[in-house]
Write a protein that holds these residues in place. Structure first.
Motif, PDB file in Angstrom:
ATOM      1  N   ASP A 137       0.825  -1.211   0.000  1.00  0.00           N
ATOM      2  CA  ASP A 137       0.000   0.000   0.000  1.00  0.00           C
ATOM      3  C   ASP A 137       0.858   1.261   0.000  1.00  0.00           C
ATOM      4  O   ASP A 137       0.612   2.200  -0.769  1.00  0.00           O
ATOM      5  N   LEU A 138       1.859   1.304   0.882  1.00  0.00           N
ATOM      6  CA  LEU A 138       2.702   2.488   0.983  1.00  0.00           C
ATOM      7  C   LEU A 138       3.496   2.699  -0.298  1.00  0.00           C
ATOM      8  O   LEU A 138       3.571   3.822  -0.820  1.00  0.00           O
ATOM      9  N   GLU A 139       4.091   1.627  -0.815  1.00  0.00           N
ATOM     10  CA  GLU A 139       4.849   1.738  -2.053  1.00  0.00           C
ATOM     11  C   GLU A 139       3.945   2.149  -3.206  1.00  0.00           C
ATOM     12  O   GLU A 139       4.339   2.931  -4.078  1.00  0.00           O
ATOM     13  N   MET A 140       2.717   1.617  -3.213  1.00  0.00           N
ATOM     14  CA  MET A 140       1.760   1.966  -4.259  1.00  0.00           C
ATOM     15  C   MET A 140       1.475   3.460  -4.249  1.00  0.00           C
ATOM     16  O   MET A 140       1.511   4.128  -5.292  1.00  0.00           O
ATOM     17  N   GLU A 141       1.196   4.005  -3.072  1.00  0.00           N
ATOM     18  CA  GLU A 141       0.873   5.421  -2.991  1.00  0.00           C
ATOM     19  C   GLU A 141       2.080   6.278  -3.364  1.00  0.00           C
ATOM     20  O   GLU A 141       1.934   7.313  -4.026  1.00  0.00           O
ATOM     21  N   GLU A 142       3.271   5.867  -2.965  1.00  0.00           N
ATOM     22  CA  GLU A 142       4.474   6.613  -3.335  1.00  0.00           C
ATOM     23  C   GLU A 142       4.672   6.603  -4.847  1.00  0.00           C
ATOM     24  O   GLU A 142       5.025   7.619  -5.447  1.00  0.00           O
ATOM     25  N   ALA A 143       4.435   5.429  -5.475  1.00  0.00           N
ATOM     26  CA  ALA A 143       4.587   5.331  -6.926  1.00  0.00           C
ATOM     27  C   ALA A 143       3.538   6.181  -7.636  1.00  0.00           C
ATOM     28  O   ALA A 143       3.850   6.910  -8.587  1.00  0.00           O
ATOM     29  N   LEU A 144       2.295   6.109  -7.167  1.00  0.00           N
ATOM     30  CA  LEU A 144       1.241   6.910  -7.783  1.00  0.00           C
ATOM     31  C   LEU A 144       1.541   8.393  -7.647  1.00  0.00           C
ATOM     32  O   LEU A 144       1.317   9.179  -8.580  1.00  0.00           O
ATOM     33  N   GLU A 145       2.052   8.793  -6.500  1.00  0.00           N
ATOM     34  CA  GLU A 145       2.389  10.205  -6.300  1.00  0.00           C
ATOM     35  C   GLU A 145       3.482  10.653  -7.264  1.00  0.00           C
ATOM     36  O   GLU A 145       3.463  11.786  -7.758  1.00  0.00           O
ATOM     37  N   SER A 146       4.438   9.746  -7.545  1.00  0.00           N
ATOM     38  CA  SER A 146       5.503  10.106  -8.494  1.00  0.00           C
ATOM     39  C   SER A 146       4.930  10.289  -9.896  1.00  0.00           C
ATOM     40  O   SER A 146       5.301  11.221 -10.616  1.00  0.00           O
ATOM     41  N   TYR A 147       4.003   9.418 -10.294  1.00  0.00           N
ATOM     42  CA  TYR A 147       3.360   9.570 -11.595  1.00  0.00           C
ATOM     43  C   TYR A 147       2.510  10.836 -11.644  1.00  0.00           C
ATOM     44  O   TYR A 147       2.450  11.519 -12.673  1.00  0.00           O
ATOM     45  N   ILE A 148       1.841  11.140 -10.540  1.00  0.00           N
ATOM     46  CA  ILE A 148       1.015  12.346 -10.485  1.00  0.00           C
ATOM     47  C   ILE A 148       1.880  13.593 -10.672  1.00  0.00           C
ATOM     48  O   ILE A 148       1.512  14.513 -11.419  1.00  0.00           O
ATOM     49  N   ARG A 149       3.033  13.641 -10.015  1.00  0.00           N
ATOM     50  CA  ARG A 149       3.920  14.802 -10.162  1.00  0.00           C
ATOM     51  C   ARG A 149       4.297  15.013 -11.619  1.00  0.00           C
ATOM     52  O   ARG A 149       4.294  16.136 -12.129  1.00  0.00           O
ATOM     53  N   ARG A 150       4.600  13.910 -12.305  1.00  0.00           N
ATOM     54  CA  ARG A 150       5.008  14.033 -13.705  1.00  0.00           C
ATOM     55  C   ARG A 150       3.820  14.325 -14.605  1.00  0.00           C
ATOM     56  O   ARG A 150       3.933  15.084 -15.563  1.00  0.00           O
ATOM     57  N   ALA A 151       2.678  13.740 -14.305  1.00  0.00           N
ATOM     58  CA  ALA A 151       1.491  14.010 -15.123  1.00  0.00           C
ATOM     59  C   ALA A 151       1.121  15.486 -15.052  1.00  0.00           C
ATOM     60  O   ALA A 151       0.725  16.086 -16.053  1.00  0.00           O
ATOM     61  N   LYS A 152       1.260  16.083 -13.879  1.00  0.00           N
ATOM     62  CA  LYS A 152       0.914  17.499 -13.721  1.00  0.00           C
ATOM     63  C   LYS A 152       1.845  18.398 -14.515  1.00  0.00           C
ATOM     64  O   LYS A 152       1.540  19.560 -14.775  1.00  0.00           O
ATOM     65  N   LYS A 153       2.991  17.854 -14.926  1.00  0.00           N
ATOM     66  CA  LYS A 153       3.911  18.596 -15.790  1.00  0.00           C
ATOM     67  C   LYS A 153       3.706  18.251 -17.265  1.00  0.00           C
ATOM     68  O   LYS A 153       4.437  18.724 -18.128  1.00  0.00           O
ATOM     69  N   GLY A 154       2.721  17.381 -17.548  1.00  0.00           N
ATOM     70  CA  GLY A 154       2.431  17.038 -18.937  1.00  0.00           C
ATOM     71  C   GLY A 154       3.282  15.935 -19.502  1.00  0.00           C
ATOM     72  O   GLY A 154       3.390  15.787 -20.726  1.00  0.00           O
ATOM     73  N   ALA A 155       3.907  15.103 -18.644  1.00  0.00           N
ATOM     74  CA  ALA A 155       4.789  14.029 -19.115  1.00  0.00           C
ATOM     75  C   ALA A 155       3.959  12.806 -19.475  1.00  0.00           C
ATOM     76  O   ALA A 155       3.540  12.054 -18.612  1.00  0.00           O
ATOM     77  N   SER A 156       3.739  12.588 -20.761  1.00  0.00           N
ATOM     78  CA  SER A 156       2.793  11.547 -21.200  1.00  0.00           C
ATOM     79  C   SER A 156       3.246  10.141 -20.847  1.00  0.00           C
ATOM     80  O   SER A 156       2.431   9.268 -20.576  1.00  0.00           O
TER      81      SER A 156
END
Length: 275
Positions: A137-156
């Motif tokens: 669960d913790l690793e999942m949320e950390e990974a999702l947060e990393s993808y969210i940071r990049r998505a918010k910058k437009g990284a497809s």
């Protein structure tokens, strides 16, 4: 992977992995670095290519180039990181029997830095997106947060490729449902996203949330998520262009950033609910 996430920590780790100050010589050479720096259009950030030929080592060059990229063109920097790792791999930099081996400590540092951005660096130098289903669960949320940071910058690449058949928003919705119900059943995207919204007490066109003053915004976010999902090239996700051919680059960036915004909203609501 053609593009690798780039941040301050990864810039340091990448400079360490080419540092050959303590050995007689090790490839890649300065000429090799010249080639990929010029190929990626990052020569303005390179002290050597800007006339500082004195004691400019490989580590200092790579660190300077990546810091320039972080400030002026992160996308070029991300492509450069991917090319540099491929170059190191080609020279045997990840093989401990090679004279060009970069060292266990440098590899571990880079692995840890990339893991925080949802990228797995294998011991042989190959790179893959983190497979979310295999995480705690913790690793999942950390990974999702990393993808969210990049998505918010437009990284497809980060917004769509989460190491599964899911896009980022679908992966977040599935995580919300699994966290709150213990499991989730595969269904069409509007139903999946609607259930995640409902479990978090948010409004959708078919359900009423707990906060009436936020209802209009929540419904708008739900409908935006469904609209972005409709733009996906579902046959191509993970194997090429993530959106339909009719979607322009500017429209794709807006869609990706929207995906990151909605995903972050849901993940934060989940944290509030379970805290």
């Amino acid at each position: 992977m053609n593009k690798i996430p780039l941040n301050d920590e990864i810039a340091v780790a990448m400079s360490q992995i080419v540092d050959d100050a303590l050995v007689a010589t090790r490839k890649p050479s300065h000429a090799d670095l010249d080639n990929i720096i010029l190929r990626h259009g990052l020569d303005k950030g390179d002290p050597k290519l800007n006339g500082l030929n004195g004691n400019v080592g490989k580590a200092k060059r790579v660190y300077a180039v990546l810091n320039w990229a972080l400030e002026y063109n992160q996308e070029l920097g991300e492509s450069f990181v991917g090319s540099l790792i491929s170059l190191l791999r080609g020279h045997g930099g990840f093989r401990d029997s090679s004279p060009n081996y970069v060292g266990n400590e440098s590899i571990l540092n880079l692995q840890n830095s990339l893991k925080l951005e949802g990228i797995v660096l294998a011991s042989d130098g190959t790179l893959t997106p983190m497979v979310l289903e295999n995480l705690s669960d913790l690793e999942m949320e950390e990974a999702l947060e990393s993808y969210i940071r990049r998505a918010k910058k437009g990284a497809s690449d980060a917004a769509l490729l989460t190491g599964t058949s899911k896009d980022l928003l679908e992966a977040v919705a599935a995580h919300v449902i699994t966290k709150l119900l213990g499991k989730y059943q595969q269904s069409n995207f509007p139903t999946l996203l609607g259930l995640a919204f409902h479990l978090l007490g948010l409004s959708t066109p078919n359900t009423k949330g707990v906060n009436e003053s936020m209802s209009r915004m929540e419904i708008s976010l739900y409908e935006l998520g469904c609209a972005v999902n409709n733009l996906r090239n579902k046959q191509g996700t993970g194997h090429g262009r993530p959106f339909l051919p009719t979607v322009t680059p500017n429209e794709a960036i807006a869609a990706i950033e929207s995906m990151g915004l909605i995903s972050e909203f849901l993940l934060n609501k989940l944290k509030e609910k379970v805290s």
